[in-house]
Design a protein around this motif. Structure first.
Motif, mmCIF file in Angstrom:
data_model
loop_
_atom_site.group_PDB
_atom_site.id
_atom_site.type_symbol
_atom_site.label_atom_id
_atom_site.label_comp_id
_atom_site.label_asym_id
_atom_site.label_seq_id
_atom_site.Cartn_x
_atom_site.Cartn_y
_atom_site.Cartn_z
ATOM 1 N N SER A 246 59.300 87.672 60.943
ATOM 2 C CA SER A 246 59.087 88.808 61.853
ATOM 3 C C SER A 246 60.424 89.335 62.363
ATOM 4 O O SER A 246 60.654 89.466 63.571
ATOM 5 C CB SER A 246 58.195 88.395 63.023
ATOM 6 O OG SER A 246 56.949 87.921 62.559
ATOM 7 N N ILE A 247 61.305 89.681 61.447
ATOM 8 C CA ILE A 247 62.660 90.093 61.789
ATOM 9 C C ILE A 247 62.657 91.583 62.103
ATOM 10 O O ILE A 247 62.199 92.406 61.302
ATOM 11 C CB ILE A 247 63.621 89.790 60.632
ATOM 12 C CG1 ILE A 247 63.505 88.307 60.258
ATOM 13 C CG2 ILE A 247 65.051 90.149 60.995
ATOM 14 C CD1 ILE A 247 63.947 88.002 58.857
ATOM 15 N N ASN A 248 63.173 91.945 63.275
ATOM 16 C CA ASN A 248 63.248 93.333 63.708
ATOM 17 C C ASN A 248 64.709 93.684 63.967
ATOM 18 O O ASN A 248 65.405 92.990 64.712
ATOM 19 C CB ASN A 248 62.424 93.550 64.977
ATOM 20 C CG ASN A 248 62.453 94.987 65.437
ATOM 21 O OD1 ASN A 248 61.782 95.857 64.890
ATOM 22 N ND2 ASN A 248 63.244 95.257 66.464
ATOM 23 N N VAL A 249 65.169 94.764 63.331
ATOM 24 C CA VAL A 249 66.557 95.210 63.493
ATOM 25 C C VAL A 249 66.542 96.576 64.173
ATOM 26 O O VAL A 249 65.922 97.515 63.660
ATOM 27 C CB VAL A 249 67.283 95.291 62.139
ATOM 28 C CG1 VAL A 249 68.761 95.605 62.356
ATOM 29 C CG2 VAL A 249 67.130 93.982 61.367
ATOM 30 N N ALA A 250 67.207 96.698 65.319
ATOM 31 C CA ALA A 250 67.219 97.935 66.093
ATOM 32 C C ALA A 250 68.648 98.263 66.506
ATOM 33 O O ALA A 250 69.567 97.438 66.380
ATOM 34 C CB ALA A 250 66.320 97.804 67.317
ATOM 35 N N SER A 251 68.836 99.490 67.004
ATOM 36 C CA SER A 251 70.158 99.934 67.434
ATOM 37 C C SER A 251 70.043 100.612 68.800
ATOM 38 O O SER A 251 68.948 100.910 69.281
ATOM 39 C CB SER A 251 70.755 100.927 66.423
ATOM 40 O OG SER A 251 70.049 102.154 66.478
ATOM 41 N N ASN A 252 71.189 100.865 69.409
ATOM 42 C CA ASN A 252 71.224 101.538 70.700
ATOM 43 C C ASN A 252 71.378 103.047 70.572
ATOM 44 O O ASN A 252 71.483 103.751 71.569
ATOM 45 C CB ASN A 252 72.372 100.985 71.552
ATOM 46 C CG ASN A 252 73.728 101.284 70.947
ATOM 47 O OD1 ASN A 252 73.856 101.441 69.725
ATOM 48 N ND2 ASN A 252 74.760 101.370 71.782
ATOM 49 N N PHE A 253 71.379 103.569 69.343
ATOM 50 C CA PHE A 253 71.610 105.007 69.159
ATOM 51 C C PHE A 253 70.476 105.689 68.395
ATOM 52 O O PHE A 253 70.518 106.897 68.179
ATOM 53 C CB PHE A 253 72.925 105.242 68.413
ATOM 54 C CG PHE A 253 73.012 104.543 67.087
ATOM 55 C CD1 PHE A 253 72.476 105.104 65.940
ATOM 56 C CD2 PHE A 253 73.624 103.302 66.996
ATOM 57 C CE1 PHE A 253 72.550 104.448 64.722
ATOM 58 C CE2 PHE A 253 73.704 102.647 65.776
ATOM 59 C CZ PHE A 253 73.164 103.221 64.644
ATOM 60 N N SER A 254 69.478 104.938 67.977
ATOM 61 C CA SER A 254 68.405 105.515 67.175
ATOM 62 C C SER A 254 67.090 104.842 67.520
ATOM 63 O O SER A 254 67.046 103.649 67.823
ATOM 64 C CB SER A 254 68.703 105.354 65.675
ATOM 65 O OG SER A 254 67.601 105.754 64.891
ATOM 66 N N ALA A 255 66.009 105.634 67.459
ATOM 67 C CA ALA A 255 64.680 105.072 67.692
ATOM 68 C C ALA A 255 64.151 104.356 66.465
ATOM 69 O O ALA A 255 63.165 103.623 66.543
ATOM 70 C CB ALA A 255 63.715 106.181 68.104
ATOM 71 N N LYS A 256 64.802 104.534 65.344
ATOM 72 C CA LYS A 256 64.352 103.914 64.110
ATOM 73 C C LYS A 256 64.625 102.417 64.142
ATOM 74 O O LYS A 256 65.686 101.977 64.568
ATOM 75 C CB LYS A 256 65.057 104.555 62.914
ATOM 76 C CG LYS A 256 64.551 104.075 61.570
ATOM 77 C CD LYS A 256 65.210 104.841 60.442
ATOM 78 C CE LYS A 256 64.663 104.416 59.089
ATOM 79 N NZ LYS A 256 65.297 105.157 57.963
ATOM 80 N N GLN A 257 63.634 101.632 63.674
ATOM 81 C CA GLN A 257 63.770 100.184 63.579
ATOM 82 C C GLN A 257 63.348 99.732 62.187
ATOM 83 O O GLN A 257 62.531 100.369 61.530
ATOM 84 C CB GLN A 257 62.917 99.482 64.640
ATOM 85 C CG GLN A 257 63.311 99.832 66.069
ATOM 86 C CD GLN A 257 62.510 99.057 67.092
ATOM 87 O OE1 GLN A 257 61.709 98.197 66.763
ATOM 88 N NE2 GLN A 257 62.730 99.372 68.368
#
Length: 442
Positions: A246-257
């Motif tokens: 259940s690996i989730n990769v997110a960023s602080n500049f985009s809503a895309k995950q």
């Protein structure tokens, strides 16, 4: 004659040597632990019909034998057997000898038996003694014992999966996620024959820190323009010794995950984010990965890099030129894509004296340009130019530029126009004079 021979026949039977008989000893279990009880049998098999008056067992004081004798057994026919059951119990470890005497009419048969009592409980041996903190360690073990023990059950005295292990062929497996260094304790229960035992064993192990999950964050370009789209390559490497889920990769500049179902130990996943900024300055790009282990414990890792966004937009005006003529004002120039990504739905707008004109450009590749041309019949001393576009992420941007019409250029053009008018008037006047003179001559 037959009656006289019968006593002689009986005598012949009785005088058979006792040593011609067969005596067998059975014991379960064959080796005892202190205070164990063994179930035993002394089996007498007659080779010839024999009269057995009794059986007596002599034993040392450290051993208990119940019962230790039996009498009045009687005749045992040839080929038949007599079984004498008894139990043995020893309180202390050691090697003891029991002596059994089978008393017959022809003498006694002596049978000696050695009893072994060992004070050695089973041990547990792990296949690895270096464990990793905050990881699910899969551990195999072997239960060793000099005794033929049965129904072995191992219960780890810590949080393991499973919590109770039924050992098959002396081996078992469990999973353990240590949060802090600690020795491992196990309760081993088993049967030696019908004797039930429990023992707690401690295994010393050492611990190392988990290497966790490694994040490599690499912007393709360290410098960007406002409105431009910069690809950022991200690698998620599982350096742990277990699998993650259940690996989730997110960023602080985009809503895309990005979602990654699982990564085995040593496996790497590659993904790509698209970065875009609407303002200039040094921007922190932070990538965060969240994942679970087999026990559904949640972990977080993050990595940050910087991108310098210049105070310039991806699309800009260049080569702007203003010309005036009898028809009014003409403005020409170029729209250039100075960014690293493609621009779409580009509108160039020009406004002068309340009149707005547009020019549409479908798209511009990086480092490409397109030329526009606007003409105004009526104009003021300036023209407002705007360019609107969408980037690869669908975000909208607009750039405005005010183009002044120099007053000096307007004056020069007015003087030129007056000169042309005067020259034309003089030419017409000269032509009229020539015509009049020609008529007079006629």
């Amino acid at each position: 004659m037959l009656k006289r021979c019968l006593p002689t026949f009986l005598i012949l039977i009785l005088i058979q040597t006792a040593s011609a008989q067969i005596v067998k000893f059975e014991m379960t279990p064959q080796t005892l632990l202190p205070n164990d009880i063994a179930e035993c049998k002394l089996i007498f098999t007659a080779q010839q019909t024999t009269y057995v008056s009794g059986i007596t067992i002599y034993y040392p004081s450290e051993v208990q034998v119940i019962p230790s004798s039996v009498s009045g057994i009687g005749w045992v026919a040839s080929g038949s057997s007599y079984e004498f059951p008894f139990t043995i119990k020893a309180k202390e470890s050691g090697i003891y000898t029991l002596t059994a005497y089978i008393n017959t009419l022809n003498g006694s048969i002596k049978q000696s038996v050695t009893i072994r009592v060992l004070d050695r409980m089973p041990d547990i041996v792990l296949n690895k003694t270096i464990l990793t903190l905050n990881e699910v360690n899969t551990i195999q073990f072997t239960v060793t014992s000099p005794l033929n023990i049965q129904n072995i059950v191992v219960q780890p005295l810590f949080d393991s999966d499973p919590k109770i292990i039924f050992v098959q062929n002396g081996k078992g497996t469990f999973k353990f996620e240590p949060k802090k260094p600690q020795p491992l304790k196990f309760k081993i229960s088993f049967y030696n024959g019908k004797n039930y035992h429990e023992v707690v064993k401690t295994v010393d192990v050492s611990y190392v820190e988990s290497k966790g999950v490694l994040l490599n964050v690499t912007p393709k370009y360290p410098v960007a323009l406002i409105g431009d789209v910069i690809p950022i390559d991200v690698e998620v490497a599982n350096l742990r010794g277990d699998n993650i889920y259940s690996i989730n990769v997110a960023s602080n500049f985009s809503a895309k995950q990005f979602q990654i179902p699982s990564l085995r130990s040593g496996e790497t996943a590659k993904i790509k984010f698209d970065f875009c900024s609407k303002t200039h300055g040094i921007k922190e790009v932070r990538i965060t990965v969240t994942y679970k282990d087999e026990f559904n414990h949640i972990y977080h890792e993050s990595k940050s890099v910087e991108i310098n966004v210049l105070n310039e937009t991806a699309l800009q005006f260049s080569g702007i030129d203003v010309k005036q003529n009898f028809n009014g004002l003409t403005v020409t120039g170029d729209v250039c894509n100075n960014g690293k990504s493609k621009a779409y739905n580009i509108y160039v707008l020009a406004e002068s004296n309340g009149v707005v004109k547009t020019y549409y450009i479908d798209s511009l590749e990086p480092s490409d340009f397109d030329t526009f041309d606007f003409t105004f019949a009526n104009h003021t001393n300036f023209v407002v130019l705007k360019v609107r576009w969408n980037n690869e992420l669908g975000y909208s941007f607009e750039v405005e530029k005010v183009v002044e019409v120099p007053t000096q250029k307007l004056a020069e053009k007015s003087t030129d126009n007056i000169g042309i008018v005067l020259s034309s008037a003089v030419l017409i006047f000269v032509v009229v004079l020539i015509l009049l003179a020609w008529k007079r001559r006629r």
